[in-house]
Design an enzyme around this catalytic site. Structure first.
Site, mmCIF file in Angstrom:
data_model
loop_
_atom_site.group_PDB
_atom_site.id
_atom_site.type_symbol
_atom_site.label_atom_id
_atom_site.label_comp_id
_atom_site.label_asym_id
_atom_site.label_seq_id
_atom_site.Cartn_x
_atom_site.Cartn_y
_atom_site.Cartn_z
ATOM 1 N N GLN A 1 -4.885 -5.317 6.897
ATOM 2 C CA GLN A 1 -5.845 -6.217 6.216
ATOM 3 C C GLN A 1 -5.892 -7.896 7.083
ATOM 4 O O GLN A 1 -6.420 -8.874 6.580
ATOM 5 C CB GLN A 1 -5.474 -6.610 4.701
ATOM 6 C CG GLN A 1 -5.665 -5.397 3.891
ATOM 7 C CD GLN A 1 -7.377 -4.850 3.737
ATOM 8 O OE1 GLN A 1 -7.906 -5.735 3.936
ATOM 9 N NE2 GLN A 1 -7.257 -3.518 3.385
ATOM 10 N N ASP B 1 2.868 -4.960 8.295
ATOM 11 C CA ASP B 1 1.425 -4.292 7.930
ATOM 12 C C ASP B 1 0.171 -5.241 8.066
ATOM 13 O O ASP B 1 -0.108 -5.853 7.379
ATOM 14 C CB ASP B 1 1.585 -3.652 6.537
ATOM 15 C CG ASP B 1 0.310 -2.888 6.245
ATOM 16 O OD1 ASP B 1 -0.675 -2.873 7.048
ATOM 17 O OD2 ASP B 1 0.366 -1.965 5.326
ATOM 18 N N HIS C 1 0.777 -1.155 -0.124
ATOM 19 C CA HIS C 1 0.225 -0.099 -0.118
ATOM 20 C C HIS C 1 0.895 1.072 -0.115
ATOM 21 O O HIS C 1 2.066 1.339 0.472
ATOM 22 C CB HIS C 1 -0.872 -0.097 1.227
ATOM 23 C CG HIS C 1 -1.898 0.757 1.448
ATOM 24 N ND1 HIS C 1 -1.806 2.374 1.626
ATOM 25 C CD2 HIS C 1 -3.363 0.887 1.297
ATOM 26 C CE1 HIS C 1 -2.810 2.873 1.585
ATOM 27 N NE2 HIS C 1 -3.720 2.269 1.345
ATOM 28 N N CYS D 1 -4.669 2.324 -4.004
ATOM 29 C CA CYS D 1 -3.409 2.965 -3.210
ATOM 30 C C CYS D 1 -2.244 1.892 -3.350
ATOM 31 O O CYS D 1 -1.374 1.717 -2.547
ATOM 32 C CB CYS D 1 -3.749 3.035 -1.638
ATOM 33 S SG CYS D 1 -4.919 4.493 -1.216
ATOM 34 N N LYS E 1 -10.711 -0.525 10.130
ATOM 35 C CA LYS E 1 -10.677 -1.919 9.300
ATOM 36 C C LYS E 1 -11.257 -3.083 10.052
ATOM 37 O O LYS E 1 -11.303 -4.081 9.595
ATOM 38 C CB LYS E 1 -9.643 -2.249 8.451
ATOM 39 C CG LYS E 1 -9.576 -0.996 7.582
ATOM 40 C CD LYS E 1 -8.178 -1.173 6.515
ATOM 41 C CE LYS E 1 -8.071 -0.152 5.397
ATOM 42 N NZ LYS E 1 -6.786 -0.410 4.588
HETATM 43 C C1 LIG Z 1 -6.110 0.281 4.349
HETATM 44 C C2 LIG Z 1 -4.450 0.064 4.404
HETATM 45 C C3 LIG Z 1 -3.410 0.757 4.844
HETATM 46 C C4 LIG Z 1 -3.549 2.209 5.276
HETATM 47 O O1 LIG Z 1 -4.394 2.376 6.161
HETATM 48 P P1 LIG Z 1 -5.007 3.726 6.874
HETATM 49 O O2 LIG Z 1 -6.253 3.288 7.856
HETATM 50 O O3 LIG Z 1 -5.545 4.323 5.811
HETATM 51 O O4 LIG Z 1 -3.899 4.436 7.582
HETATM 52 C C5 LIG Z 1 -2.185 0.417 4.607
HETATM 53 N N1 LIG Z 1 -1.942 -0.866 4.326
HETATM 54 C C6 LIG Z 1 -2.941 -1.810 3.848
HETATM 55 C C7 LIG Z 1 -2.625 -3.101 3.579
HETATM 56 C C8 LIG Z 1 -4.245 -1.204 3.937
HETATM 57 O O5 LIG Z 1 -5.026 -2.000 3.550
#
Ligand SMILES: *Cc1c(COP(=O)(O)O)cnc(C)c1O
Length: 411
Positions: free
Chosen positions: A208, A205, A128, A369, A231
């Site tokens: 997800q 990260d 991302h 993104c 999320k």
């Molecule tokens: C949504 C997402 C982000 C960014 O999250 P924010 O809530 O916009 O800070 C980063 N990495 C992944 C894999 C995402 O799906």
């Protein structure tokens, strides 16, 4: 709500927990398939937000008065809930941030301050933007070098290529657990072990993964794990940075201000201990408390039940979609979560998304993104249906009918 007896996975009851699902859009029942972008909130979390602002609102860590102590207790209890859920060794390894993006920027600035020119950072081709740009900015500031793990056509990291990138100059590997665009689940345990072999730290990260999988930061042995509240059925504007205590202790503060200090004079300021060192200023108190509630809500269920249900949905949707001529699934790893990204020959994803919206169906279209990933596939974007545990096969059936109708209009 904490108990070893888990709640039965009853989809009808689960849907009743989410008021946003009971509405119509353009006269059609809303079908919400944009969970990769953000999730809907259960009444349990909405009630907690309402209760906080109705009865508990006060600034934390400062007041001697009743309300301030109550808010402080709830804020710290939430940290404990989240630490326990992630199986962190210490509560103060949990830092409240604004979200995944903010957590990564914190690490890029603070851990980044310990790096020097020539040090190497590894990310992957499926990251991302929020796990690309902060590292590019750090490289520009300090002269570090950014390396990228390539992927194959199926959308999987090429592990041998990753191992070739690792060397004694590698200081950090920062990769996504699950791709928001492809759904690919990366072998993070192996990635972490290989990085540790050369003495590099690893950031996962988890934006997800937290909502789909059981996360145990000690079993993974990751150095950092980050995610966003919104999320995982919690509020926006709040997120988590987990970091190993020893590492967080070595890192300088990211931002200066109230709460992060031990003592301030004009000559010298000494910093507060963890976790407060990294939480400058009045935090998103309601958000932090209600993220704890969202985790409690999720923790009522067996996460395996959630995973199974979502995978069944994704398989079902993918099989039906593949019956359409000229449709290509983007992200064909066998090891996937509930994300189905696709393109159709001769049809722009945006047009499809718009026509689906008119039928009450929320999907995401565009580059998600992840522009470098779109470049890799040489496409402008995809249509992405991303499922949560409150979605159903019946919704997918309606989606497929709507999709057929939309295609008929576009082709
Ligand atoms: C949504 C997402 C982000 C960014 O999250 P924010 O809530 O916009 O800070 C980063 N990495 C992944 C894999 C995402 O799906």
């Amino acid at each position: 709500m904490e108990s070893t007896q888990k709640r039965k996975f009853n989809i009808r009851e689960i849907r009743e927990d989410f008021p946003a699902l009971r509405q119509t859009v353009y006269g059609k029942n809303l079908i919400y398939f944009d969970n990769g972008a953000t999730s809907q909130k259960p009444q349990f979390v909405i009630d907690a937000i309402n209760r906080y602002y109705s009865k508990e609102n006060a600034n934390i860590h400062r007041g001697v008065h009743h309300l301030s102590q109550k808010a402080t207790n709830e804020y710290e209890a939430s940290r404990k809930t989240i630490a326990a859920y992630l199986n962190a060794k210490k509560d103060h390894e949990i830092i409240f941030t604004k979200g995944t993006t903010d957590s990564i920027n914190l690490v890029a600035n603070s851990f980044g301050a310990l790096l020097k020119a020539g040090d190497e950072i590894i990310i992957s081709a499926m990251e991302h933007h929020s796990n690309i740009v902060p590292w590019q900015m750090l490289c520009e500031r300090v002269g570090c070098v950014l390396r990228v793990i390539p992927i194959n056509k199926k959308g999987e990291l090429i592990f041998e290529e990753y191992e070739k990138l690792l060397n004694e100059k590698t200081k950090l590997v920062s990769v996504t657990h699950i791709s928001n665009t492809l759904g690919t689940i990366n072998p993070v345990k192996k990635i972490i072990a290989s990085a540790h072999n050369v003495g590099a730290k690893v950031l996962i990260d988890g934006a997800q993964s937290i909502q789909h999988k059981k996360i145990d930061v000690q079993a993974l042995d990751c150095d950092f794990y980050v995610f966003s509240g919104h999320k995982v059925f919690g509020p926006t504007g709040i997120g988590i940075l987990y970091g190993k205590e020893e590492l967080l202790n070595k890192m300088p503060p990211y931002q200066g201000g109230g709460d992060m200090i031990a003592k301030v004079t004009f000559e010298k300021t000494t910093y507060n201990e963890l976790p407060f060192k990294f939480e400058a200023g009045t935090p998103h108190i309601a958000g932090a408390i209600c993220l704890g509630r969202a985790i409690e809500y999720l923790n009522q269920f067996n996460i395996e039940d959630i995973e199974q249900h979502e995978l069944a949905l994704a398989d079902y949707a993918q099989d039906l979609l593949l019956t359409f001529e000229g449709l290509h699934i983007i992200g064909e790893s066998k090891n996937k979560t509930s994300v189905v990204s696709f393109v159709v020959d001769g049809v722009h994803p945006f047009d499809l998304g718009t026509l689906l919206d008119k039928q009450g169906i929320a999907v995401r279209t565009g580059h998600h993104c992840t522009q470098p990933l779109m470049d890799f596939y040489k496409i402008p974007g995809t249509v992405r249906a991303s499922f949560a545990f409150y979605n159903t096969k019946e919704e997918i059936d309606i989606f497929i009918k709507a999709f057929e109708k939309a295609l008929g209009m576009l082709k």
